[in-house]
Scaffold this motif. Structure first.
Motif, PDB file in Angstrom:
ATOM      1  N   VAL A  49       0.893  -1.173  -0.063  1.00 23.10           N
ATOM      2  CA  VAL A  49       0.011  -0.032   0.143  1.00 23.10           C
ATOM      3  C   VAL A  49       1.003   1.117   0.043  1.00 23.10           C
ATOM      4  O   VAL A  49       0.369   2.229  -0.596  1.00 23.10           O
ATOM      5  N   SER A  50       1.896   1.006   0.829  1.00 21.84           N
ATOM      6  CA  SER A  50       2.740   2.516   0.797  1.00 21.84           C
ATOM      7  C   SER A  50       3.511   2.822  -0.549  1.00 21.84           C
ATOM      8  O   SER A  50       3.880   3.907  -0.755  1.00 21.84           O
ATOM      9  N   GLY A  51       3.553   1.680  -1.457  1.00 27.11           N
ATOM     10  CA  GLY A  51       4.281   2.182  -2.608  1.00 27.11           C
ATOM     11  C   GLY A  51       3.453   2.328  -3.650  1.00 27.11           C
ATOM     12  O   GLY A  51       3.855   2.836  -4.742  1.00 27.11           O
ATOM     13  N   MET A  52       1.995   2.331  -3.339  1.00 27.31           N
ATOM     14  CA  MET A  52       1.343   2.481  -4.438  1.00 27.31           C
ATOM     15  C   MET A  52       1.238   4.136  -5.066  1.00 27.31           C
ATOM     16  O   MET A  52       0.717   4.541  -6.108  1.00 27.31           O
ATOM     17  N   ILE A 293      -7.847   1.415 -15.206  1.00 24.89           N
ATOM     18  CA  ILE A 293      -6.404   1.146 -15.667  1.00 24.89           C
ATOM     19  C   ILE A 293      -5.592   1.934 -14.817  1.00 24.89           C
ATOM     20  O   ILE A 293      -4.471   1.420 -14.383  1.00 24.89           O
ATOM     21  N   ALA A 294      -6.016   3.130 -14.190  1.00 25.78           N
ATOM     22  CA  ALA A 294      -5.049   4.001 -13.460  1.00 25.78           C
ATOM     23  C   ALA A 294      -4.918   3.099 -11.935  1.00 25.78           C
ATOM     24  O   ALA A 294      -3.919   3.126 -11.407  1.00 25.78           O
ATOM     25  N   PHE A 295      -6.054   2.519 -11.553  1.00 25.77           N
ATOM     26  CA  PHE A 295      -5.885   1.668 -10.254  1.00 25.77           C
ATOM     27  C   PHE A 295      -5.004   0.441 -10.339  1.00 25.77           C
ATOM     28  O   PHE A 295      -4.272   0.026  -9.574  1.00 25.77           O
ATOM     29  N   VAL A 296      -4.928  -0.316 -11.639  1.00 28.45           N
ATOM     30  CA  VAL A 296      -4.005  -1.165 -11.980  1.00 28.45           C
ATOM     31  C   VAL A 296      -2.592  -0.789 -11.882  1.00 28.45           C
ATOM     32  O   VAL A 296      -1.665  -1.349 -11.226  1.00 28.45           O
ATOM     33  N   MET A 297      -2.330   0.631 -12.202  1.00 31.74           N
ATOM     34  CA  MET A 297      -0.952   1.130 -12.493  1.00 31.74           C
ATOM     35  C   MET A 297      -0.380   1.347 -11.228  1.00 31.74           C
ATOM     36  O   MET A 297       0.526   1.127 -10.572  1.00 31.74           O
ATOM     37  N   LEU A 298      -1.376   1.921  -9.986  1.00 33.16           N
ATOM     38  CA  LEU A 298      -1.153   2.058  -8.697  1.00 33.16           C
ATOM     39  C   LEU A 298      -0.881   0.654  -7.876  1.00 33.16           C
ATOM     40  O   LEU A 298       0.124   0.722  -7.297  1.00 33.16           O
ATOM     41  N   ALA A 299      -1.530  -0.289  -8.253  1.00 34.07           N
ATOM     42  CA  ALA A 299      -1.195  -1.786  -7.642  1.00 34.07           C
ATOM     43  C   ALA A 299       0.369  -2.268  -8.287  1.00 34.07           C
ATOM     44  O   ALA A 299       0.865  -2.785  -7.272  1.00 34.07           O
ATOM     45  N   ALA A 300       0.499  -2.018  -9.648  1.00 32.19           N
ATOM     46  CA  ALA A 300       1.481  -2.561 -10.024  1.00 32.19           C
ATOM     47  C   ALA A 300       2.663  -1.517  -9.370  1.00 32.19           C
ATOM     48  O   ALA A 300       3.784  -2.222  -8.950  1.00 32.19           O
ATOM     49  N   SER A 301       2.662  -0.272  -9.000  1.00 33.71           N
ATOM     50  CA  SER A 301       3.618   0.215  -8.705  1.00 33.71           C
ATOM     51  C   SER A 301       3.549  -0.193  -6.877  1.00 33.71           C
ATOM     52  O   SER A 301       4.864  -0.200  -6.512  1.00 33.71           O
ATOM     53  N   GLY A 302       2.635  -0.790  -6.305  1.00 32.59           N
ATOM     54  CA  GLY A 302       2.803  -1.236  -4.990  1.00 32.59           C
ATOM     55  C   GLY A 302       3.701  -2.471  -4.920  1.00 32.59           C
ATOM     56  O   GLY A 302       4.464  -2.794  -4.167  1.00 32.59           O
ATOM     57  N   PHE A 303       3.393  -3.432  -5.961  1.00 31.03           N
ATOM     58  CA  PHE A 303       4.220  -4.455  -6.151  1.00 31.03           C
ATOM     59  C   PHE A 303       5.464  -4.279  -6.501  1.00 31.03           C
ATOM     60  O   PHE A 303       6.570  -4.962  -5.798  1.00 31.03           O
ATOM     61  N   GLY A 304       5.802  -3.224  -7.359  1.00 29.30           N
ATOM     62  CA  GLY A 304       7.210  -2.914  -7.566  1.00 29.30           C
ATOM     63  C   GLY A 304       7.882  -2.347  -6.344  1.00 29.30           C
ATOM     64  O   GLY A 304       9.125  -2.760  -6.235  1.00 29.30           O
ATOM     65  N   ASN A 305       7.209  -1.923  -5.378  1.00 21.04           N
ATOM     66  CA  ASN A 305       7.892  -1.370  -4.287  1.00 21.04           C
ATOM     67  C   ASN A 305       8.182  -2.386  -3.292  1.00 21.04           C
ATOM     68  O   ASN A 305       9.250  -2.364  -2.496  1.00 21.04           O
ATOM     69  N   VAL A 306       7.315  -3.595  -3.020  1.00 23.63           N
ATOM     70  CA  VAL A 306       7.695  -4.670  -2.265  1.00 23.63           C
ATOM     71  C   VAL A 306       8.858  -5.281  -2.890  1.00 23.63           C
ATOM     72  O   VAL A 306       9.780  -5.953  -2.078  1.00 23.63           O
ATOM     73  N   LEU A 307       8.933  -5.620  -4.292  1.00 21.55           N
ATOM     74  CA  LEU A 307      10.156  -6.156  -4.934  1.00 21.55           C
ATOM     75  C   LEU A 307      11.442  -5.448  -4.469  1.00 21.55           C
ATOM     76  O   LEU A 307      12.600  -5.887  -4.204  1.00 21.55           O
ATOM     77  N   LYS A 308      11.318  -3.985  -4.519  1.00 21.54           N
ATOM     78  CA  LYS A 308      12.472  -3.002  -4.255  1.00 21.54           C
ATOM     79  C   LYS A 308      12.915  -3.160  -2.927  1.00 21.54           C
ATOM     80  O   LYS A 308      13.998  -3.312  -2.674  1.00 21.54           O
ATOM     81  N   GLU A 309      12.036  -3.014  -2.013  1.00 21.50           N
ATOM     82  CA  GLU A 309      12.297  -2.615  -0.582  1.00 21.50           C
ATOM     83  C   GLU A 309      12.729  -4.129   0.060  1.00 21.50           C
ATOM     84  O   GLU A 309      13.570  -3.975   0.970  1.00 21.50           O
ATOM     85  N   THR A 310      12.249  -5.205  -0.308  1.00 21.41           N
ATOM     86  CA  THR A 310      13.035  -6.475  -0.030  1.00 21.41           C
ATOM     87  C   THR A 310      14.181  -6.923  -0.422  1.00 21.41           C
ATOM     88  O   THR A 310      14.747  -7.927   0.204  1.00 21.41           O
ATOM     89  N   GLY A 311      14.799  -6.157  -1.393  1.00 24.47           N
ATOM     90  CA  GLY A 311      16.048  -6.439  -1.984  1.00 24.47           C
ATOM     91  C   GLY A 311      16.064  -7.437  -3.042  1.00 24.47           C
ATOM     92  O   GLY A 311      16.966  -8.165  -3.412  1.00 24.47           O
ATOM     93  N   ALA A 312      14.715  -7.952  -3.581  1.00 24.19           N
ATOM     94  CA  ALA A 312      14.673  -9.158  -4.207  1.00 24.19           C
ATOM     95  C   ALA A 312      15.320  -8.657  -5.674  1.00 24.19           C
ATOM     96  O   ALA A 312      15.873  -9.819  -6.352  1.00 24.19           O
ATOM     97  N   VAL A 313      14.936  -7.733  -6.344  1.00 24.28           N
ATOM     98  CA  VAL A 313      15.686  -7.308  -7.486  1.00 24.28           C
ATOM     99  C   VAL A 313      17.088  -7.117  -7.481  1.00 24.28           C
ATOM    100  O   VAL A 313      17.898  -7.817  -8.253  1.00 24.28           O
ATOM    101  N   THR A 314      17.654  -6.616  -6.554  1.00 25.22           N
ATOM    102  CA  THR A 314      19.210  -6.494  -6.282  1.00 25.22           C
ATOM    103  C   THR A 314      19.683  -7.919  -6.371  1.00 25.22           C
ATOM    104  O   THR A 314      20.773  -8.302  -6.893  1.00 25.22           O
TER     105      THR A 314
END
Length: 437
Positions: A49-52, A293-314
């Motif tokens: 939610v914080s990443g949305m 569509i706008a809400f899907v983009m917000l949800a996708a941003s939240g998913f991206g934040n989870v991947l980034k903050e957990t260090g999964a992409v790195t």
């Protein structure tokens, strides 16, 4: 940790292929990533939610661009275009698809309405598509091409923003490069998309195909308000074109989609093209058209934040590059595959570039890639997955128009065809560009 991105994206993809709502699929993927990273369910949701808000500007711009597109349609100018296309292209299936690809391309660089034009232009043509037995997958491929290839290849409009993001992120990471070199680096990958489009139009989807009622579930939009009357070009249409020019100029000068859309909307009210009393109706219709569509983009941003903050992409990038330390060809290929997986999950080329650039630049410079070759890798990796991702505006937009009558499935008729015809050539041509440049 390095498998978190892969597994979570697989979860999202499988759920989407099983026709689970894309927002639910994204949330499930984000929770999967959080749990695999050691977070609790509640912490995973909080991080999501914080990443949305990361795509709040994009979501707002889509709503405003939707309202701008509705306002343009209100004047009847789109009816002139639709009637013209019907008159000259009836029975000419291949030409129809190529013209649609060209019109979509203009939405990225000349008329900055992005996907907002699709629910206005495409629904009135669906009956004609059915009469011609035109394979809607070809149209979906053409639309996605127009939504992606121009910003990859042309440094104007959305392309200027995309190239600028790559430039800024590379410079911040220690690479020396110019905007001109970035444009040069992305020409070859963009050429791969051109070839993918031609294969889809002239080979894969050339045969006749009947649309299947109910294939896409409920209709995506109401077509009741679509103007079908024949109208002559008049003063309001001229002022509408002027408003489009103003919106384009404002977007180029400020590099803000929100300001560009607002400038276009305000111009249409100032010029009295749209009566002031119609303001609420125009905005409401814009929200109805683009809100999901706008809400899907917000949800996708939240998913991206989870991947980034957990260090999964790195972790994924470091492990992938560490396996192939001295082989540039294999490093380039692996980095492109990483970009494909990450962007498939996040659904945004623009949102993925900052994540990838910070990781790719040190790896590429250490491996001996030139700055222009590194730019080709970053730009291609960012663009990969956008086509074919259930959460991408490049696939959600085409579906919003083609499924107006409930006969077009988002996953099987848009995502799968665009994934095959664009991601495969992007990987091949991006790999070649990274090695040769």
């Amino acid at each position: 940790m390095e498998w978190v991105v892969v597994v979570s994206v697989i979860v999202m993809t499988i759920l989407s292929l099983l026709r689970v709502n894309v927002i639910i699929a994204i949330i499930a993927a984000a929770v999967t990533a959080g749990l695999m990273s050691g977070l609790s369910l509640l912490d995973s949701i909080d991080l999501f939610v914080s990443g949305m808000g990361g795509q709040a500007n994009t979501a707002l711009s889509y709503i405003l661009l939707g309202a701008f597109a509705v306002a343009i349609s209100y004047t009847g100018i789109t009816a002139i275009l639709v009637n013209y296309l019907i008159r000259i292209l009836t029975g000419k299936k291949t030409m129809m698809v190529l013209v649609i690809a060209g019109a979509a391309s203009l939405s990225q660089n000349l008329v900055p309405v992005h996907i907002a034009f699709i629910p206005i232009l495409i629904p009135p043509l669906l009956k004609l598509f059915d009469e011609m037995r035109l394979d809607r997958r070809a149209v979906a491929t053409a639309l996605t091409f127009g939504l992606k290839a121009p910003y990859i290849m042309i440094p104007a409009g959305y392309g200027l923003i995309f190239h600028r993001i790559i430039y800024d992120e590379m410079v911040q990471s220690g690479a020396e490069i110019t905007m001109g070199e970035i444009a040069k680096s992305l020409f070859i990958p963009g050429l791969g998309m051109v070839i993918g489009l031609l294969i889809a139009v002239f080979f894969t989807y050339r045969k006749e195909r009947d649309a299947i009622p109910g294939a896409g579930g409920a209709a995506t939009i109401s077509t009741e308000a679509v103007k079908k009357d024949v109208v002559a070009f008049n003063r309001n249409h001229a002022l509408t074109i002027l408003s489009i020019i103003i919106a384009f100029a404002a977007q180029i000068i400020t590099e803000s989609l929100v300001i560009g859309a607002l400038a276009g909307l305000i111009s249409m009210f100032v010029f009295l093209v749209i009566p002031y009393k119609k303001g609420d109706e125009v905005i409401a219709d814009g929200v109805k058209m683009m809100g999901s569509i706008a809400f899907v983009m917000l949800a996708a941003s939240g998913f991206g934040n989870v991947l980034k903050e957990t260090g999964a992409v790195t972790a994924l990038v470091e492990v992938s590059s560490g396996m192939l330390q001295d082989n540039k060809a294999f490093i380039a290929f692996i980095l492109l595959l990483v970009g494909l997986v990450v962007t498939m999950g996040i659904g945004s080329s623009f949102g993925t570039v900052p994540i990838l650039a910070a990781l790719y630049v040190p790896i590429c410079l250490a491996a001996g890639f030139s700055p222009i070759g590194t730019a080709a890798l970053i730009g291609t990796a960012g663009a990969l997955g956008d086509a074919g991702s259930p959460a991408s505006d490049s696939t959600l937009g085409p579906t919003s128009g083609l499924n107006a009558d409930g006969k077009h499935n988002h996953i099987w008729d848009t995502c799968v065809p665009t994934f095959i015809h664009f991601n495969i050539p992007l990987i091949l041509f991006g790999w070649v560009a990274a090695i040769l440049l």
